[in-house]
Structures are given as C-alpha cells and as structure tokens.
Design a protein around this motif. Structure first.
Motif, PDB file in Angstrom:
ATOM      1  N   GLN A   1       0.787  -1.229   0.000  1.00 15.45           N
ATOM      2  CA  GLN A   1       0.000   0.000   0.000  1.00 15.45           C
ATOM      3  C   GLN A   1       0.823   1.286   0.000  1.00 15.45           C
ATOM      4  O   GLN A   1       1.854   1.374   0.640  1.00 15.45           O
ATOM      5  CB  GLN A   1      -0.883   0.062   1.244  1.00 15.45           C
ATOM      6  CG  GLN A   1      -1.957  -0.977   1.313  1.00 15.45           C
ATOM      7  CD  GLN A   1      -2.568  -0.993   2.688  1.00 15.45           C
ATOM      8  OE1 GLN A   1      -3.579  -0.352   2.948  1.00 15.45           O
ATOM      9  NE2 GLN A   1      -1.945  -1.712   3.606  1.00 15.45           N
TER      10      GLN A   1
ATOM     11  N   GLN B   1      -1.867   2.567   5.157  1.00 20.34           N
ATOM     12  CA  GLN B   1      -2.750   1.416   5.414  1.00 20.34           C
ATOM     13  C   GLN B   1      -4.184   1.795   5.074  1.00 20.34           C
ATOM     14  O   GLN B   1      -5.126   1.292   5.670  1.00 20.34           O
ATOM     15  CB  GLN B   1      -2.630   0.985   6.881  1.00 20.34           C
ATOM     16  CG  GLN B   1      -1.238   0.458   7.230  1.00 20.34           C
ATOM     17  CD  GLN B   1      -1.102   0.070   8.675  1.00 20.34           C
ATOM     18  OE1 GLN B   1      -1.696   0.703   9.554  1.00 20.34           O
ATOM     19  NE2 GLN B   1      -0.307  -0.954   8.958  1.00 20.34           N
TER      20      GLN B   1
ATOM     21  N   TYR C   1      -7.457  -0.681   3.970  1.00 17.86           N
ATOM     22  CA  TYR C   1      -8.034  -1.698   4.852  1.00 17.86           C
ATOM     23  C   TYR C   1      -9.485  -1.972   4.480  1.00 17.86           C
ATOM     24  O   TYR C   1      -9.903  -3.125   4.323  1.00 17.86           O
ATOM     25  CB  TYR C   1      -7.931  -1.260   6.309  1.00 17.86           C
ATOM     26  CG  TYR C   1      -8.514  -2.260   7.290  1.00 17.86           C
ATOM     27  CD1 TYR C   1      -7.725  -3.214   7.899  1.00 17.86           C
ATOM     28  CD2 TYR C   1      -9.887  -2.255   7.582  1.00 17.86           C
ATOM     29  CE1 TYR C   1      -8.258  -4.139   8.789  1.00 17.86           C
ATOM     30  CE2 TYR C   1     -10.431  -3.166   8.466  1.00 17.86           C
ATOM     31  CZ  TYR C   1      -9.615  -4.108   9.068  1.00 17.86           C
ATOM     32  OH  TYR C   1     -10.156  -5.025   9.933  1.00 17.86           O
TER      33      TYR C   1
ATOM     34  N   ALA D   1      -1.900  -9.741   7.029  1.00 15.98           N
ATOM     35  CA  ALA D   1      -1.145  -8.498   7.207  1.00 15.98           C
ATOM     36  C   ALA D   1       0.155  -8.775   7.966  1.00 15.98           C
ATOM     37  O   ALA D   1       0.183  -8.736   9.193  1.00 15.98           O
ATOM     38  CB  ALA D   1      -1.986  -7.479   7.971  1.00 15.98           C
TER      39      ALA D   1
ATOM     40  N   SER E   1       3.971  -8.181   9.501  1.00 11.72           N
ATOM     41  CA  SER E   1       4.552  -6.992  10.131  1.00 11.72           C
ATOM     42  C   SER E   1       6.078  -7.008  10.136  1.00 11.72           C
ATOM     43  O   SER E   1       6.698  -6.089  10.660  1.00 11.72           O
ATOM     44  CB  SER E   1       4.044  -6.840  11.569  1.00 11.72           C
ATOM     45  OG  SER E   1       4.627  -7.825  12.390  1.00 11.72           O
TER      46      SER E   1
ATOM     47  N   ASP F   1       2.693  -2.762   3.119  1.00 13.85           N
ATOM     48  CA  ASP F   1       2.806  -1.338   2.813  1.00 13.85           C
ATOM     49  C   ASP F   1       4.238  -1.027   2.418  1.00 13.85           C
ATOM     50  O   ASP F   1       5.106  -1.899   2.476  1.00 13.85           O
ATOM     51  CB  ASP F   1       2.388  -0.497   4.028  1.00 13.85           C
ATOM     52  CG  ASP F   1       3.271  -0.786   5.209  1.00 13.85           C
ATOM     53  OD1 ASP F   1       4.455  -0.418   5.176  1.00 13.85           O
ATOM     54  OD2 ASP F   1       2.781  -1.421   6.174  1.00 13.85           O
TER      55      ASP F   1
ATOM     56  N   GLY G   1       0.403  -4.772  10.753  1.00  7.99           N
ATOM     57  CA  GLY G   1       1.431  -4.367   9.794  1.00  7.99           C
ATOM     58  C   GLY G   1       2.442  -3.403  10.400  1.00  7.99           C
ATOM     59  O   GLY G   1       2.798  -3.491  11.577  1.00  7.99           O
TER      60      GLY G   1
ATOM     61  N   SER H   1       2.327  -0.350  11.349  1.00  2.98           N
ATOM     62  CA  SER H   1       1.958   0.479  12.502  1.00  2.98           C
ATOM     63  C   SER H   1       1.970  -0.331  13.796  1.00  2.98           C
ATOM     64  O   SER H   1       2.107   0.228  14.885  1.00  2.98           O
ATOM     65  CB  SER H   1       0.601   1.159  12.297  1.00  2.98           C
ATOM     66  OG  SER H   1      -0.399   0.214  12.079  1.00  2.98           O
TER      67      SER H   1
ATOM     68  N   GLU I   1      -3.552   3.129  13.259  1.00  2.00           N
ATOM     69  CA  GLU I   1      -3.529   2.790  11.834  1.00  2.00           C
ATOM     70  C   GLU I   1      -2.884   3.921  11.042  1.00  2.00           C
ATOM     71  O   GLU I   1      -2.921   5.069  11.461  1.00  2.00           O
ATOM     72  CB  GLU I   1      -4.969   2.587  11.318  1.00  2.00           C
ATOM     73  CG  GLU I   1      -5.793   1.598  12.120  1.00  2.00           C
ATOM     74  CD  GLU I   1      -7.269   1.594  11.698  1.00  2.00           C
ATOM     75  OE1 GLU I   1      -7.550   1.371  10.520  1.00  2.00           O
ATOM     76  OE2 GLU I   1      -8.124   1.839  12.577  1.00  2.00           O
TER      77      GLU I   1
ATOM     78  N   ASN J   1      -4.060   5.526   8.571  1.00  2.00           N
ATOM     79  CA  ASN J   1      -5.231   5.975   7.817  1.00  2.00           C
ATOM     80  C   ASN J   1      -6.109   6.784   8.778  1.00  2.00           C
ATOM     81  O   ASN J   1      -5.722   7.013   9.925  1.00  2.00           O
ATOM     82  CB  ASN J   1      -5.995   4.777   7.224  1.00  2.00           C
ATOM     83  CG  ASN J   1      -6.453   3.811   8.303  1.00  2.00           C
ATOM     84  OD1 ASN J   1      -6.907   4.214   9.372  1.00  2.00           O
ATOM     85  ND2 ASN J   1      -6.341   2.516   8.045  1.00  2.00           N
TER      86      ASN J   1
END
Lengths: 181, 353
Positions: free
Chosen positions: B106, B119, B122, B140, B142, B170, B255, B257, B305, B307
């Motif tokens: 992403q 992100q 989602y 997802a 990480s 991402d 992920g 974050s 997140e 976002n």
C-alpha cells in the motif's frame, strides 16, 4: 544486553549510503542481533538527499524509521543540515569533510570529520568514501566486533564484483585509521 | 541448515512465493512494489515459469484468472491504485472460486496519492475488493520474515478454500530489509480436479465461470460459498498478543503500525500504565475471538492505523459498545511515531477519549 544503535546515513544518490547501511546491518546480523534497514524512496530522493535508517538491537525493533538517531553518517551539506539537528544528545555524526563545508558545532553531540572522498581518491578507492565513513563510525562507536564488520563486506559485495572485496576492506581500514589522527 | 539472509520485504515475499510453487506472475509496474516484480522477472524464466508484464493491471489480473483456472499457482502484485484496477478481476475470481495470491504494497491514497507507506486500503481489502457478495482472505505481515511466511502459506490457504488470498502490506514492509530465514521449497502440490487443463474427452468438462443467469442458481452458489466463508472465519483467525494478560488499555494495530504500537506499549509499561497490544495478522477473517476475550477485561481500546480510522470499525463491531474504542492514525504516507502513540495511550488511560 548491548545498547541499541539507531542510525541515519545520508548523502547524494550514488555515494553509496544505502550500501554502507547494508554493511552495518549485515555486521549486526552476523552477530545474531535484530537489524533493520529502511531506505528513503520518496520524492526527497530527487536531487536532495538519499538516506536510509539502520537499527541494530538485541530486542525486537519497533519502527524501522529512525527519527532521533544515535549516530549519523552525512556525506553532503543538505544531509548534514537536515539530520545533524535530529541526533540524540550524546550522539555522534561522522561527516565527510570533503563534501560538507559548514559544520557548526552542537552542544552534547560529537561531530567527527573525515575527508573521506579525498582519502578515497588519493588511495585509489574512488567511490568508496562511503565505506571509509563506516570504518570511522566503527572506530568511534565499536557498534560491532571488528571481525563481523569485515565479514559483512564478504556478504554485501555481490558475486559479480568479487574483486572489490579487498578494496572495500582497505577503505574500512583507512576509515578506522582516520580516528587516530 | 539454511541461514538468515538480509532481504527486502518485497524480495523475501517473492522468493517465498516461488518456494511455495508459484510459477506464474502477471503484473504491471508501480512503486513501492517494484522489487517484487523485478525479482520475479529474474527468477521465473530460470525455473521454467512465466513472468509477464501486461499492458495494464486489468490485463494482468485476467491473466491471473486464466492461469488459476488452469490449476497453476499464480500471483500478481501491485500497490493501491493498481489494486483498484484489479478489483473487477478479483471479483470474477471470487465468483469463479479461483485460488490465487494478490499482493498490495500500500501507498497513500485516494487517487494517485503518494508513494509513501499507508494502510488506507483496509476497507477496500476487507469489505469490497470487488463488486458482489464476496470475501477474500487478507493477511497483514509486520516483518520481512512474515512477508515470506505468509506468502508461503497463502497458496495453501487459497487452494484449501478455493478463493483469492491477499497480502496487505505497505511501503515500509516492502522496502525495508531485515534478516529472514527462507522456507524450504514445497513438494507435492495439491491436486485440482476442477481445473480446466485439457483432457481429450477422457472426463466430463470442467467449467470455470462466474456467470449464472438464473437468480435461484446464483443464490444457491453464493450460499454454498458463504458456508465456506464461515469455515474460513472459524479456521483462519490469526493474531498475536503482547502484554495483554492484565492490560487495561489494549492497542490494536497491524502491519507496520503495529511495530510502532509495540514500542509505544513497552514505553507505556515503563511508565506504569497497563497497556497491551493485540496484533491482527488475518484482517479477514478479523480475529474477533481474541479481541472479544480482551473486551471483557480492558477499559479501552486504541486502534493505531496509517489511515483516518478503518480497522476501528471492526474493533467496534466486536467490542459492541462495552468500552470506548478510539482511533489514532497518521495518513497521506506518514508513519505515526512511538511518542505520538504513547501520548494517545496516556490520554486514554486517564479516561479521555
């Protein structure tokens, strides 16, 4: 447990800062530490600075993006100006003084200058000023065992450029020796 | 015994997919997934596979459809705007019960957005990757290790339930290097008796299709598919918890974050705040069981997140009003800092929302 080391390496594209960061990360990997390497890949790479964040730690690494570095390697003026201000108190900067003219002192932070680009050209190591800076950082901070750093060169230099391994190790030695001047 | 190597997330994911038996890759270039396709373009021809850079994302996803229908292990990768273009094909694959792996590295959106990590897809990944009643399994990772691990497992999950699987990563995870232990190459891939492979009339025809013009027939097929989705929801919930046992403030993050959130939780503990982290690894199915177990004990949840607040919806659905659920995020390609998240934890701990 050893202290974690959070680093930023910055300069122009083509100076080999990403490679230098990979060298340091591999030295950490060889010692079984957690390591991360994160390059900048955004618009800031156009004409300004190419940089990467490297973390070495004995515990899990959180954000791989280093905002407050313990140490930086700066190989041009815009990179020095940008990242020297972010160094944590007690931290250190290794600065290529061939490329960075203005180095105003900062209280609580050590600025170590090495004329890396000039030393590289004089030593027949054109393009290895980056590795000279890594050598100097090692001499100042001992972020790993010396043997691990040299072993990292063997891991990082691609098979098609095997003849460069010796030159990279020579550059490390020059950087280490520069700390004794 | 193999040893850990330093690899970019994009490359580790690609190598693990090859080791899982993926031999077909169709894609169209986009930052920040570039190295993934580049790796495939180098390796697949040497392995007797096929790498093809299509004329567009829409062409690429339909090539994935074709190879999946023929029973191959196949994948594509893209980044946010490119995934939007692939939505139609993904819906067709869901409608035709085809397994494949789709990677979304992403970047900032909407539109062309930025090329920095985000992100913000989602909702797209977990709600409506394409039109129609459909689900796609979404993992997802990480770490770079998990990029490899979940790419490796994803093909098995896709084959087991005959559905597309997405890895939602991402720009940070794609671009960063970490040590990774690569899995051994897989032997003996599952048989696919439903595949359209050409058989010279030795068996009845297999048909792979998403068009059913009779309403009752389409409804029956969708109902059967949703029975499978219920099984996936039961069997594929995955999450990891960190210091959750006595946690009063539970941070939920996935992920990249989640890495920041973990640092913030550790810092909060040092300040005496009982904070914990629940990290969803499967985003669909959302790990509701693990979250529900904490909802009875925690006094608040904080969704972190990259976002404006998307996964927070899923947390609220599980918590169902029992305690406050708050979102903290950065967007546009920015990554939250541990200090910012710590601040949000402290505020929530003091009873602010």
């Amino acid at each position: 447990m050893r202290q974690p080391l959070n680093l930023v390496l910055a300069g122009f594209g083509g100076q080999g800062l990403l490679f230098a960061g990979k060298l340091i990360a591999y030295a950490g990997l060889i010692e079984g530490r957690e390591v991360s390497w994160l390059p900048s890949y955004g618009p800031e790479m156009r004409g300004g600075t190419a940089n990467c964040s490297v973390c070495l730690s004995d515990g899990l690494i959180g954000s791989p993006l280093v905002l407050a570095p313990d140490a930086i390697i700066a190989m041009n003026q815009p990179s020095f100006d940008k990242f020297a201000a972010a160094i944590k108190p007690g931290g250190i900067a290794v600065v290529d003084s061939t490329m960075v003219a203005r180095i105003p002192p900062r209280e609580g932070v050590r600025f170590c200058t090495v004329a890396a680009t000039q030393l590289a050209e004089e030593g027949g190591l054109k393009g290895l000023a980056n590795v000279i800076c890594v050598g100097r950082l090692f001499a100042q901070t001992a972020f790993c065992e010396e043997a691990s750093l040299f072993a990292a060169v063997d891991k990082c230099v691609s098979a098609s450029k095997k003849d460069l391994i010796g030159l990279n190790k020579e550059a490390l030695r020059i950087g280490i020796a520069s700390a004794e001047d | 015994m193999s040893e850990k190597v330093l690899m970019k997330g994009n490359e580790a994911l690609a190598e693990a997919a090859l080791r899982a038996g993926c031999r077909f890759f169709f894609g169209y270039p986009i930052t920040p997934q570039t190295e993934l396709a580049a790796y495939m373009s180098k390796q697949l021809p040497k392995m007797g596979g096929c790498f093809l850079q299509a004329e567009s994302e829409i062409a690429a996803i339909n090539m994935v459809y074709g190879a999946a229908a023929a029973g191959a292990r196949v994948m594509t990768s893209s980044s946010s705007p490119g995934i939007s273009l692939k939505g139609e094909g993904i819906s067709y694959m869901a409608g035709a019960d085809l397994p494949a792996l789709i990677i979304n590295i992403q970047r900032g959106g909407p539109g062309l957005g930025s090329i920095q990590p985000s992100q913000a897809d989602y909702w797209q990944a977990t709600r409506a990757l394409g039109h129609g009643d459909l689900r796609v399994v979404v993992f997802a990772p990480s770490t770079v290790q998990e990029m490899a691990d979940y790419a490796y497992q994803a093909f098995d999950v896709a084959d087991a339930y005959r559905m597309p699987v997405m890895i939602l990563a991402d720009g940070v995870l794609g671009q960063m290097m970490e040590p990774v232990l690569l899995p051994e190459p897989k032997e003996g891939l599952p048989e696919k008796p439903w595949a359209t492979t050409g058989h010279r009339n030795k068996r009845p025809h297999n048909i792979v299709n998403s068009l059913h013009l009779t309403s009752d027939e389409l409804e029956r097929i969708i109902n059967e598919r949703f029975e499978r989705y219920a099984k996936v929801t039961e069997e594929q919930q995955r999450s990891e918890s960190f210091l959750c046992d006595d946690a009063e403030v539970v941070v939920v993050a996935f992920g990249a974050s989640s890495r920041v959130a973990r640092s913030a939780v550790a810092a909060a503990r040092e300040k005496g705040i009982k904070a914990g982290l629940l990290r969803p690894i499967s985003l669909w199915p959302f790990p509701g069981r693990a979250l529900d177990a904490l909802a009875g004990k925690a006094k608040a949840f904080l969704s972190v997140e990259m976002n404006k607040g998307q996964m927070v919806d899923d947390i609220r659905l599980v918590v169902a009003g029992r305690v406050p659920v708050v979102h903290y995020g950065r967007t546009g390609g920015n990554i939250p800092t541990p200090d910012e998240v710590l601040c949000a934890i402290e505020k929530l701990n003091e009873g602010g929302a």
